[in-house]
Scaffold this active site. Structure first.
Site, PDB file in Angstrom:
ATOM      1  N   LYS A   1      42.449  28.929  34.681  1.00  0.00           N
ATOM      2  CA  LYS A   1      42.787  30.034  35.564  1.00  0.00           C
ATOM      3  C   LYS A   1      41.748  30.469  36.566  1.00  0.00           C
ATOM      4  O   LYS A   1      41.931  30.461  37.703  1.00  0.00           O
ATOM      5  CB  LYS A   1      42.988  31.029  34.553  1.00  0.00           C
ATOM      6  CG  LYS A   1      44.311  31.228  33.849  1.00  0.00           C
ATOM      7  CD  LYS A   1      44.381  32.051  32.702  1.00  0.00           C
ATOM      8  CE  LYS A   1      45.711  31.935  31.750  1.00  0.00           C
ATOM      9  NZ  LYS A   1      45.862  32.387  30.677  1.00  0.00           N
TER      10      LYS A   1
ATOM     11  N   GLN B   1      42.623  37.148  27.147  1.00  0.00           N
ATOM     12  CA  GLN B   1      43.285  35.789  26.689  1.00  0.00           C
ATOM     13  C   GLN B   1      43.679  35.761  25.105  1.00  0.00           C
ATOM     14  O   GLN B   1      42.901  36.343  24.264  1.00  0.00           O
ATOM     15  CB  GLN B   1      42.109  34.830  26.740  1.00  0.00           C
ATOM     16  CG  GLN B   1      42.709  33.247  26.423  1.00  0.00           C
ATOM     17  CD  GLN B   1      43.987  32.881  27.309  1.00  0.00           C
ATOM     18  OE1 GLN B   1      43.803  32.987  28.597  1.00  0.00           O
ATOM     19  NE2 GLN B   1      44.933  32.173  26.473  1.00  0.00           N
TER      20      GLN B   1
ATOM     21  N   ASP C   1      49.373  39.670  33.612  1.00  0.00           N
ATOM     22  CA  ASP C   1      50.060  38.857  32.472  1.00  0.00           C
ATOM     23  C   ASP C   1      51.427  39.328  32.278  1.00  0.00           C
ATOM     24  O   ASP C   1      52.379  38.508  31.641  1.00  0.00           O
ATOM     25  CB  ASP C   1      49.210  38.662  31.077  1.00  0.00           C
ATOM     26  CG  ASP C   1      48.384  37.538  30.897  1.00  0.00           C
ATOM     27  OD1 ASP C   1      48.711  36.541  31.782  1.00  0.00           O
ATOM     28  OD2 ASP C   1      47.641  37.595  30.201  1.00  0.00           O
TER      29      ASP C   1
END
Ligand SMILES: NC(=O)c1ccc[n+]([C@@H]2O[C@H](COP(=O)([O-])OP(=O)(O)OC[C@H]3O[C@@H](n4cnc5c(N)ncnc54)[C@H](OP(=O)(O)O)[C@@H]3O)[C@@H](O)[C@H]2O)c1
Length: 294
Positions: free
Chosen positions: A52, A96, A119
Site C-alpha cells: 500500500k 491493518q 478502508d
C-alpha cells in the site's frame, strides 16, 4: 471469454491520480497523506502494508507506516488513533487487520474518524453505504464495482450469487450489487458455510462473486454457460515452477471455468490490484473533502 483485467484498469486509475497529484504540487499545496498502522509482525500484514505504501509513493502521495509492538494495549492504540484523527496533515488512516487477540477490532475501527476511514469499515461509512449515500466504500467491493462498470457488465435483473459473508467483502458487495444503479441492479443471494446445496445456486447464477479463501472451490460443472466470474480469493499453493516455491490462485478452478465464462477475473491481476487502487481513490477523496472542507 473476456478477462476482467484489474491490473490494467488499476494502472489507468493510478495514472489519473498521479496527474491530479502533479497538479496539486504545481499549485504548491500539500500532497494527500495516508497513514497505516501495523501492530505486530504478521508477515502477510507487513506485505500488505508495504505494498500500500509503495502504491502511494508511486503516484506521489505521502505515506507513513506506524509499526507498533504486538503487546501494545488497546488504550494506547486508541490514543494514537485519536491523535492522528486530529492531525490536519493526514487524510487517510488505516489499521491493518487482523489485530492481536487482546485488541477489539470493532472498537479500533470505530475509533478512526469516519472522515479518515479510507478502508470504509467505520459503522458510519457502512451505514451510509447501506443507505446509498456518498461514503468511503470498502476497498475490495469498490474495486469490484469499478471493474463491472469498466466492462459494462449487464447486471439488470441478473441472478448474482455472492459466496462468503465477511464484513470486508461478501456483505458489502451483496448490498452494492443490488443498490439500484446502472451496473448494480442484480437480484442477490448470499451463500456461506451453512448454505445447503450450493451447486444448485451456482448453476442458477448469472454473476458469481466468490470470496471464501478455498483454492479451486468453484469448478466448471458448477456454473452455467456465459456466467460472469469475479474471483476475490487469494490462496498460496506450492509450485515447483516458481522461485519462491509457491504461487497465488483464487477460489475458482480458472482453467476449466474460463471455458464457460463470458467474463472472468484472473488471480493474480484481477480484484487484487483493484483493491489497492480503491484505497488510493478513497484517500484522494478524503484529501479533497478536507481541502474543500466538505
Ligand atoms: N483480492 C483482494 O483484494 C482480497 C481482499 C480481501 C480478501 N481477499 C481474499 O478473499 C478470501 C475471503 O476473504 P474474506 O476476508 O472475505 O473472508 P473470510 O472472513 O475468511 O470468510 C470466508 C467466508 O467464506 C464462507 N465459506 C467458507 N467455507 C465455505 C463453503 N464451503 N461454502 C460456502 N461458503 C463458505 C464463510 O462462511 P461463514 O461465514 O459461515 O464462516 C465466510 O463467510 C480470502 O482468500 C482472502 O485472502 C482478497
Amino acid at each position: 471469454m473476456i478477462l476482467l483485467d484489474g491490473k490494467s484498469l488499476s494502472k489507468k486509475i493510478r495514472l489519473h491520480l498521479h496527474s491530479q497529484v502533479k497538479k496539486i504540487i504545481s499549485l504548491k499545496k500539500r500532497k494527500p497523506h495516508l497513514v497505516a498502522i501495523l501492530v505486530g509482525n504478521n508477515p502477510a500484514s507487513k506485505t500488505y502494508v508495504t505494498s500500500k505504501q509503495k502504491a502511494c509513493n508511486e503516484i506521489g502521495f505521502d505515506s507513513t507506516i506506524i509499526h507498533l509492538d504486538e503487546n501494545i494495549s488497546q488504550d494506547e492504540l486508541i490514543k494514537k488513533i485519536l491523535k492522528i484523527n486530529l492531525d490536519s496533515n493526514i487524510d487517510g488512516l488505516i489499521v491493518q487487520l487482523p489485530l492481536p487477540n487482546h485488541i477489539d477490532e470493532f472498537l479500533i475501527t470505530k475509533s478512526i474518524s469516519d472522515k479518515k476511514d479510507v478502508d470504509g469499515f467505520h459503522p458510519v461509512n457502512l451505514g451510509k453505504m447501506m443507505l446509498g449515500a456518498p461514503s468511503f466504500l470498502p476497498a475490495t467491493p469498490f474495486g469490484i464495482i469499478k471493474l463491472i462498470e469498466e466492462y459494462e457488465i449487464d447486471t439488470v435483473g441478473k441472478n448474482c450469487l455472492v459466496i462468503g459473508r465477511s464484513n470486508i467483502v461478501g456483505r458489502p458487495i451483496s448490498i452494492l450489487m443490488s443498490r439500484n444503479a446502472k451496473f448494480a441492479n442484480a437480484t442477490v443471494t448470499v451463500a456461506h458455510s451453512r448454505t445447503k446445496d450450493i451447486k444448485n445456486l451456482t448453476l442458477n447464477a448469472d454473476i458469481i462473486i466468490i470470496a471464501l479463501g478455498k483454492e479451486n472451490f468453484l469448478k466448471a460443472d458448477m456454473v452455467k454457460e456465459g456466467v460472469v466470474i469475479i474471483d476475490v480469493g487469494i490462496n498460496r499453493i506450492k509450485s515447483k515452477e516458481h522461485k519462491s516455491g509457491w504461487r497465488l490462485v483464487g477460489d475458482v478452478d480458472f482453467n476449466s471455468v474460463k471455458q464457460k465464462a463470458s467474463f472472468i477475473t484472473p488471480v493474480p491481476g484481477g480484484v487484487g490490484p483493484m483493491t489497492i487502487v480503491s484505497l488510493l481513490q478513497n484517500t484522494f477523496l478524503a484529501y479533497k473533502q478536507k481541502i474543500n472542507k466538505i
